[in-house]
Design a protein around this motif. Sequence first.
Motif, PDB file in Angstrom:
ATOM      1  N   TYR A 256      64.567  61.049 -17.766  1.00 41.28           N
ATOM      2  CA  TYR A 256      63.311  61.639 -17.481  1.00 41.28           C
ATOM      3  C   TYR A 256      63.027  62.684 -18.520  1.00 41.28           C
ATOM      4  O   TYR A 256      63.843  63.703 -18.816  1.00 41.28           O
ATOM      5  CB  TYR A 256      62.891  62.086 -16.019  1.00 41.28           C
TER       6      TYR A 256
ATOM      7  N   GLY B 223      54.153  64.600 -11.657  1.00 42.11           N
ATOM      8  CA  GLY B 223      53.230  63.932 -12.446  1.00 42.11           C
ATOM      9  C   GLY B 223      53.359  64.451 -13.959  1.00 42.11           C
ATOM     10  O   GLY B 223      52.612  64.073 -14.647  1.00 42.11           O
ATOM     11  N   ASP B 224      54.376  65.303 -14.258  1.00 43.93           N
ATOM     12  CA  ASP B 224      54.531  65.627 -15.702  1.00 43.93           C
ATOM     13  C   ASP B 224      55.721  65.391 -16.230  1.00 43.93           C
ATOM     14  O   ASP B 224      56.463  65.769 -16.902  1.00 43.93           O
ATOM     15  CB  ASP B 224      54.203  67.195 -16.111  1.00 43.93           C
TER      16      ASP B 224
ATOM     17  N   LEU C  60      58.063  61.505 -17.752  1.00 44.52           N
ATOM     18  CA  LEU C  60      57.885  60.499 -18.311  1.00 44.52           C
ATOM     19  C   LEU C  60      59.279  59.836 -18.382  1.00 44.52           C
ATOM     20  O   LEU C  60      60.307  60.674 -18.473  1.00 44.52           O
ATOM     21  CB  LEU C  60      57.132  60.421 -19.625  1.00 44.52           C
ATOM     22  N   TRP C  61      59.331  58.555 -18.516  1.00 48.50           N
ATOM     23  CA  TRP C  61      60.563  57.758 -18.735  1.00 48.50           C
ATOM     24  C   TRP C  61      60.856  58.169 -20.399  1.00 48.50           C
ATOM     25  O   TRP C  61      60.105  57.933 -21.004  1.00 48.50           O
ATOM     26  CB  TRP C  61      60.615  56.406 -18.333  1.00 48.50           C
TER      27      TRP C  61
ATOM     28  N   SER D 228      55.209  56.287 -18.590  1.00 50.64           N
ATOM     29  CA  SER D 228      54.627  56.682 -17.226  1.00 50.64           C
ATOM     30  C   SER D 228      55.558  56.001 -16.374  1.00 50.64           C
ATOM     31  O   SER D 228      55.424  54.901 -16.167  1.00 50.64           O
ATOM     32  CB  SER D 228      52.988  56.417 -17.176  1.00 50.64           C
TER      33      SER D 228
ATOM     34  N   PRO E 281      52.918  60.510 -24.669  1.00 48.23           N
ATOM     35  CA  PRO E 281      52.976  59.301 -23.498  1.00 48.23           C
ATOM     36  C   PRO E 281      52.326  58.073 -24.272  1.00 48.23           C
ATOM     37  O   PRO E 281      51.423  58.154 -24.879  1.00 48.23           O
ATOM     38  CB  PRO E 281      51.868  60.147 -22.411  1.00 48.23           C
TER      39      PRO E 281
ATOM     40  N   GLN F  45      60.499  65.891 -19.044  1.00 47.67           N
ATOM     41  CA  GLN F  45      59.259  66.724 -18.394  1.00 47.67           C
ATOM     42  C   GLN F  45      58.478  67.450 -19.634  1.00 47.67           C
ATOM     43  O   GLN F  45      59.265  67.878 -20.492  1.00 47.67           O
ATOM     44  CB  GLN F  45      60.053  67.901 -17.618  1.00 47.67           C
TER      45      GLN F  45
ATOM     46  N   ASP G 211      51.591  54.004 -22.723  1.00 47.34           N
ATOM     47  CA  ASP G 211      51.724  53.304 -21.678  1.00 47.34           C
ATOM     48  C   ASP G 211      51.753  51.636 -22.359  1.00 47.34           C
ATOM     49  O   ASP G 211      50.856  50.986 -22.891  1.00 47.34           O
ATOM     50  CB  ASP G 211      50.439  53.255 -20.867  1.00 47.34           C
TER      51      ASP G 211
ATOM     52  N   ILE H  73      58.425  62.061 -10.034  1.00 50.67           N
ATOM     53  CA  ILE H  73      57.204  61.122 -10.022  1.00 50.67           C
ATOM     54  C   ILE H  73      56.010  61.813  -9.293  1.00 50.67           C
ATOM     55  O   ILE H  73      54.957  61.633  -9.882  1.00 50.67           O
ATOM     56  CB  ILE H  73      57.339  59.756  -9.099  1.00 50.67           C
TER      57      ILE H  73
ATOM     58  N   SER I 226      56.741  54.152 -13.233  1.00 45.92           N
ATOM     59  CA  SER I 226      56.173  53.420 -12.240  1.00 45.92           C
ATOM     60  C   SER I 226      56.846  53.535 -10.809  1.00 45.92           C
ATOM     61  O   SER I 226      56.512  52.956  -9.765  1.00 45.92           O
ATOM     62  CB  SER I 226      55.851  51.827 -12.503  1.00 45.92           C
TER      63      SER I 226
END
Lengths: 361, 361
Positions: free
Chosen positions: B160, B193-194, B196-197, B150, B265, B162, B267, B190, B152
């Motif tokens: 990125y 919202g959909d 990610l790195w 996610s 995803p 998607q 964290d 960012i 930051s």
Amino acid sequence: MIKRSNNYCVIMAGGIGSRFWPLSTHKFPKQFQDILGTGRTMIQQTYGRISSIIPDENIFVITNKEYTELCRAQLPNVPEYNIVGEPMIKNTAACNLYMIYKIALQNPSANIIVLPADHLILNEARFLEKAELGFALAASHEYLITLGISPSRPDTGYGYIQYLPSGDSGYYKVKTFTEKPSVELAKSFIESGDFLWNAGIFLWNVKVILTSYQKYLPEMVQQFSSCEFNNGKEKNCIELIYPKLTKVSIDHAILEKADNVYVIPADLGWSDLGTWTSVYENADKNEDNNAINSRNILTYNSGNNIICVKNKNKAAIIDGMEDYIVVDTDKALLICPRENDQLIKKYINDLKKLKKGNKFL
Amino acid sequence: MIKRSNNYCVIMAGGIGSRFWPLSTHKFPKQFQDILGTGRTMIQQTYGRISSIIPDENIFVITNKEYTELCRAQLPNVPEYNIVGEPMIKNTAACNLYMIYKIALQNPSANIIVLPADHLILNEARFLEKAELGFALAASHEYLITLGISPSRPDTGYGYIQYLPSGDSGYYKVKTFTEKPSVELAKSFIESGDFLWNAGIFLWNVKVILTSYQKYLPEMVQQFSSCEFNNGKEKNCIELIYPKLTKVSIDHAILEKADNVYVIPADLGWSDLGTWTSVYENADKNEDNNAINSRNILTYNSGNNIICVKNKNKAAIIDGMEDYIVVDTDKALLICPRENDQLIKKYINDLKKLKKGNKFL
């Protein structure tokens, strides 16, 4: 028959140069370093300067016994037995008397010039001219002679010599000595015009200076006169008497009191290189006013810094620094504003608290 | 009979980490250093993390042949023949295919997790949980699986991913990959919202990924299939084919094109520790917000700096520095504002111009 010269030199090389940390360390102090990157160490410069008028066998070095090997390595032309180690630090009255005894025994008519090992003199010809004048005065008068530097700023770190301006003989009777005055006093000295900086360069005949020691430091004379010199008994006797000797400077013990002190004003391009700031002032600087000691240092957006990386094969990138001191050795890294160069002793004390027996001081 | 695990790991350790100069050098890059001062190097941390779920004999390391000895020294529990040196730098498509051939020959049902050697993961339990999920998916579906972080901040240095948010299975089909977007694009990612790195962590079954290579890099497959693996002929053949291989990342060559890519995803408390700034963010800091790697560093009037002195017996005094990077090694000294950490490659290039064959890069 070759006439032996009566002129002698004593190079005082016992300082520990803590204000130049981390380049100067207890094991390898300032006088043995090439602080300005000239290719010769400070003591080599001092020797080189005087050796054009004093034969090698008349040049003596007095230092701490820890540094005799360093002196011998850096001054291979000075006779080994002329490089003398003191058993402990005792300030300049003791080391000068020690040298006076050794030299007077060799030559009772000797005239001595005393030189700190770690001072910068840019105007070598002027220095030699004033030294010759001092030797002539010392040989012919019962004078204690100092060289005095025209002060360029009200520096509170130096000693000041007030003289009696009369005539244009090139030397003057000294009225007062003032060590490290307040800034107000220093300013008034500069304004008055008859004050010079005490560069710690002295000239005297051995008989004359010995008479002064007998008058002002009779106990120290008594202790030294209990020893034999220039033979195998010297070292043991010196080790015996040294712990008893008073720690006092020759300036304070004798010159401030004697009434036969004369000063030769001498515009020598002199600096005691006592701080990184004074090194900065005397070093070559690049187009951004950075004083840099190695071609492997690159600067960006940086000016008015002194950057010294001892290992000249080491690269350095300095970006965004203004008015800083950056000194790097294998044992320590110092980064501080130039205006804080008087805090270096504090830094060292703080480091000493970190652990006992650390190696970086 | 012990059931041999189908789960394998490939640690990619071929980077040269120039953004971490001078700590990271060509001879001793970042993944072999203890960048954060945790007591273990980056590759040791990566190995330690995965070794709790993968047996040592199933852990492979692919690196440049210059670094195989460093890998063996730092990972003594990994079988020597699992540490493989590439003859030259060829980006990630080549090294992964090499590993796929070696592992598929050992175990045609192998599932592989691919890990960069030099990334930070703070949340180890979460990482292992997501890796287990990835292995389960890889074993049961024809998926190419990535872990996604996610974001930051709108970092323009990352890739990125998607994804199509649907359901709460814990994994999602990937829609697009975008490598290093503009800052405007990154900000919109960012916000949406959909996205990610892309952490460069991949999971797949050898059969599935090989099928993708055959589809998207058929020439590379042809070159590798001309070699024998896991025997004495491997090395010579690899040296023969490597110069001909395309320099391309597996992300660009396969993942951006394939339609069977899924993302989990995760964290993880992840950072690629790609710059000194990211190290600063992840390091412990003292009361003045200085990240300092040694107790022999003293700071005065200094805050928000990263100060790294590689030799922990070396003293450092840092006075009057705010928001700087200070890194000192025996070969080089770097002092620059933290915001200039992207200029390090430029500094290195400038140093390269100074002289050929210099030792400090």
